[in-house]
Scaffold this motif. Structure first.
Motif, PDB file in Angstrom:
ATOM      1  N   MET A  58     -18.254 -16.196  39.808  1.00  0.00           N
ATOM      2  CA  MET A  58     -18.705 -17.389  40.526  1.00  0.00           C
ATOM      3  C   MET A  58     -17.767 -17.749  41.673  1.00  0.00           C
ATOM      4  O   MET A  58     -18.116 -18.581  42.525  1.00  0.00           O
ATOM      5  CB  MET A  58     -18.836 -18.571  39.567  1.00  0.00           C
ATOM      6  N   ASN A  59     -16.593 -17.161  41.700  1.00  0.00           N
ATOM      7  CA  ASN A  59     -15.645 -17.407  42.781  1.00  0.00           C
ATOM      8  C   ASN A  59     -15.851 -16.454  43.953  1.00  0.00           C
ATOM      9  O   ASN A  59     -14.947 -16.267  44.780  1.00  0.00           O
ATOM     10  CB  ASN A  59     -14.209 -17.289  42.262  1.00  0.00           C
ATOM     11  N   PHE A 326     -16.334 -20.612  51.154  1.00  0.00           N
ATOM     12  CA  PHE A 326     -15.474 -19.759  50.340  1.00  0.00           C
ATOM     13  C   PHE A 326     -14.261 -19.237  51.102  1.00  0.00           C
ATOM     14  O   PHE A 326     -13.338 -18.693  50.487  1.00  0.00           O
ATOM     15  CB  PHE A 326     -16.287 -18.617  49.725  1.00  0.00           C
ATOM     16  N   GLU A 327     -14.240 -19.399  52.420  1.00  0.00           N
ATOM     17  CA  GLU A 327     -13.011 -19.110  53.163  1.00  0.00           C
ATOM     18  C   GLU A 327     -11.875 -20.014  52.700  1.00  0.00           C
ATOM     19  O   GLU A 327     -10.697 -19.671  52.834  1.00  0.00           O
ATOM     20  CB  GLU A 327     -13.242 -19.295  54.667  1.00  0.00           C
ATOM     21  N   PHE A 328     -12.215 -21.181  52.178  1.00  0.00           N
ATOM     22  CA  PHE A 328     -11.217 -22.147  51.722  1.00  0.00           C
ATOM     23  C   PHE A 328     -10.871 -22.006  50.248  1.00  0.00           C
ATOM     24  O   PHE A 328      -9.995 -22.738  49.762  1.00  0.00           O
ATOM     25  CB  PHE A 328     -11.737 -23.569  51.939  1.00  0.00           C
ATOM     26  N   LEU A 329     -11.543 -21.135  49.507  1.00  0.00           N
ATOM     27  CA  LEU A 329     -11.339 -21.078  48.066  1.00  0.00           C
ATOM     28  C   LEU A 329      -9.853 -20.963  47.730  1.00  0.00           C
ATOM     29  O   LEU A 329      -9.158 -20.089  48.245  1.00  0.00           O
ATOM     30  CB  LEU A 329     -12.106 -19.909  47.461  1.00  0.00           C
ATOM     31  N   ILE A 420     -18.792 -26.358  45.008  1.00  0.00           N
ATOM     32  CA  ILE A 420     -17.448 -26.038  45.513  1.00  0.00           C
ATOM     33  C   ILE A 420     -16.933 -27.284  46.213  1.00  0.00           C
ATOM     34  O   ILE A 420     -17.669 -27.951  46.941  1.00  0.00           O
ATOM     35  CB  ILE A 420     -17.466 -24.809  46.455  1.00  0.00           C
ATOM     36  N   HIS A 421     -15.671 -27.628  45.953  1.00  0.00           N
ATOM     37  CA  HIS A 421     -15.140 -28.873  46.509  1.00  0.00           C
ATOM     38  C   HIS A 421     -13.618 -28.867  46.462  1.00  0.00           C
ATOM     39  O   HIS A 421     -12.995 -28.122  45.708  1.00  0.00           O
ATOM     40  CB  HIS A 421     -15.698 -30.095  45.774  1.00  0.00           C
TER      41      HIS A 421
END
Length: 469
Positions: A58-59, A326-329, A420-421
């Motif tokens: 999920m990531n 997701f660039e910020f994950l 995502i947050h």
């Protein structure tokens, strides 16, 4: 001109517990009391790398794109985005188009705004960086530095460009004020950070001459004078309206001062738009504002890796937004963009800005943009909330709001909704006690998080869902 305050709804966004905070929040959102406040003395631990309720796959953005019914549908074209941005500015009045900003400003409106800031700070019990409670004697120099007596009846607005990533402050001081004696992650005077190249309208100067009160596209506040270069309105307008531009698509794009990219200058965060000077293949050359000795602007060349930018805006599709998010994950959380990072709402704003969508800066206003998901409110039963998200939510472009916090809906797996947050932390129930886990980064979680705690699951606390279209 009547002034609508962007930070009339800022800075109260958290509830303190013994050593920290109980909710992940937005620096510019007003906090209301929790339904079931956490008890004092609750423990704080470091959250695991994989948040409970999620699976490793999920990531990855591909997991959510692969489940999306129409990941490449263009939701808004350029004209549609322009219309949405105009609607946000005209109806919410919390963001500004600096390229059409008026030449004068009413002094009484500015004085009223500055007095509101004084009042907002005065009534809270705050601590300085040494953990000492501050009193009137501590605050008065900050208030005096606002220089209210020098505000004319009619202000002639000046203009400029940010030349160094600049903290935007509630009062003209770099000193921090905190709600807790020992927690330094949440500075009550921190409003936001303005990236290099941001246009500003200049309204007022502090008594010591070190600070300027400015209007930026995302709101107003105090910025150090040394971080601003002044220019004529037409020069500022030409800089921000240039038809040839790049937008930063990496979480941070490094700016170098030579084409070989060995002399580091600064960085710009995702969503920042800069004028394109030349495409050199693997490297792009942009124009950055710099400051002459007299404080006026000059433009200099800077260079970025092409893979960190896009020439023009990205298409507004669910795939784009999910990939950009997701660039910020696992990037660090920064309340009010402290330490050059991002909080929940600036994370969301930067992601959408890569497509040209100009969301407001704070979570409450973000949750008033786009189209409401009909039938969804705080009182909607949880089973209905899950079903509404599964059948009517659009992964990647649906915003989920609870008090002081905003999330980006990704999709539903096995009847459980995920988002995502950027979050500071969450509670879990251990041995009949609530334990607080510090996350302090951008993560994927399900909306059942905190299900066993006194406050209830995230899904229960979500009171507004908006689809940005």
């Amino acid at each position: 001109m009547k002034k609508t305050r962007h930070h009339n709804i800022l800075l109260i966004g958290v509830t303190l517990i013994a050593f920290g905070l109980t909710l992940p929040v937005d620096a510019q959102a007003r906090q209301t009391p929790r339904k079931k406040p956490a008890p004092s003395g609750v423990s704080r631990l470091i959250a695991p790398a994989l948040i409970p309720g999620t699976r490793p796959e999920m990531n990855s953005p591909g997991f959510w794109i692969g489940r999306h019914p129409f990941p490449d549908r263009v939701l808004l074209d350029a004209k549609g985005i322009e219309a949405l941005n105009a609607k946000i500015r005209n109806e919410l009045k919390v963001s500004y188009d600096l390229a059409s900003y008026p030449p004068t400003y009413r002094g009484s409106d500015l004085a009223s705004a500055l007095l509101q800031d004084q009042s907002r700070v005065s009534y809270r019990k705050l601590y300085n960086s040494q953990g000492t409670a501050v009193d009137k004697a501590h605050l008065d120099p900050y208030f005096e530095n606002q220089n209210l007596g020098a505000i004319p009846a009619e202000i002639k607005v000046g203009f400029g460009l940010i030349v160094k990533n600049a903290e935007q402050r509630v009062l003209p001081t770099a000193a921090g004020l905190y709600l807790a004696r020992i927690n330094r992650d949440f500075d009550r005077l921190q409003n936001s950070v303005l990236d290099i190249g941001t246009p500003v309208a200049l309204l007022h100067t502090s008594r010591d001459g070190e600070w300027r009160y400015i209007i930026a596209p995302s709101g107003e506040g105090w910025v150090q004078n040394s971080h601003i270069a002044t220019c004529a309105f037409e020069d500022m307008k030409a800089y921000v309206r240039t038809p040839k531009f790049i937008v930063i698509t990496a979480s941070k794009g490094d700016l170098y001062l030579n084409r070989a990219m060995t002399v580091y200058g600064s960085h710009a965060r995702m969503g920042q738009r800069l004028p394109l000077r030349q495409d050199h293949g693997e490297v792009v050359e942009v124009l950055l504002p710099d400051r002459n000795p007299d404080g006026s602007v000059r433009l200099i060349a800077a260079f970025l890796r092409k893979r960190d930018v896009h020439i023009g805006y990205l298409p507004y599709t669910p795939r784009t937004i999910i990939y950009q998010a997701f660039e910020f994950l696992n990037s660090p959380y920064g309340w009010g963009d402290l330490n050059g990072e991002q909080d929940c709402s600036s994370f969301i704003r930067g992601v959408f800005a890569t497509t040209g969508v100009e969301l407001p800066r704070n979570s409450l206003s973000q949750s008033q943009t786009g189209r409401a998901l009909e039938g969804f409110n705080r009182e909607t039963p949880l089973t209905e909330k899950n079903e509404l998200l599964r059948t009517r939510g659009i992964g990647g472009v649906t915003l989920l709001r609870m008090t002081g916090h905003i999330m980006l809906y990704l999709g539903t797996v096995d009847a459980t909704a995920y988002a995502i947050h950027g979050m500071y932390g969450y509670h879990t129930r251990v041995n009949n006690n609530d334990v607080f886990y510090v996350v302090n980064r951008i993560v994927v979680t399900d909306l059942n998080l905190e299900e066993e705690t006194r406050s209830g699951p995230f899904l229960e606390k979500i009171d507004r869902v908006r689809i940005v279209e």
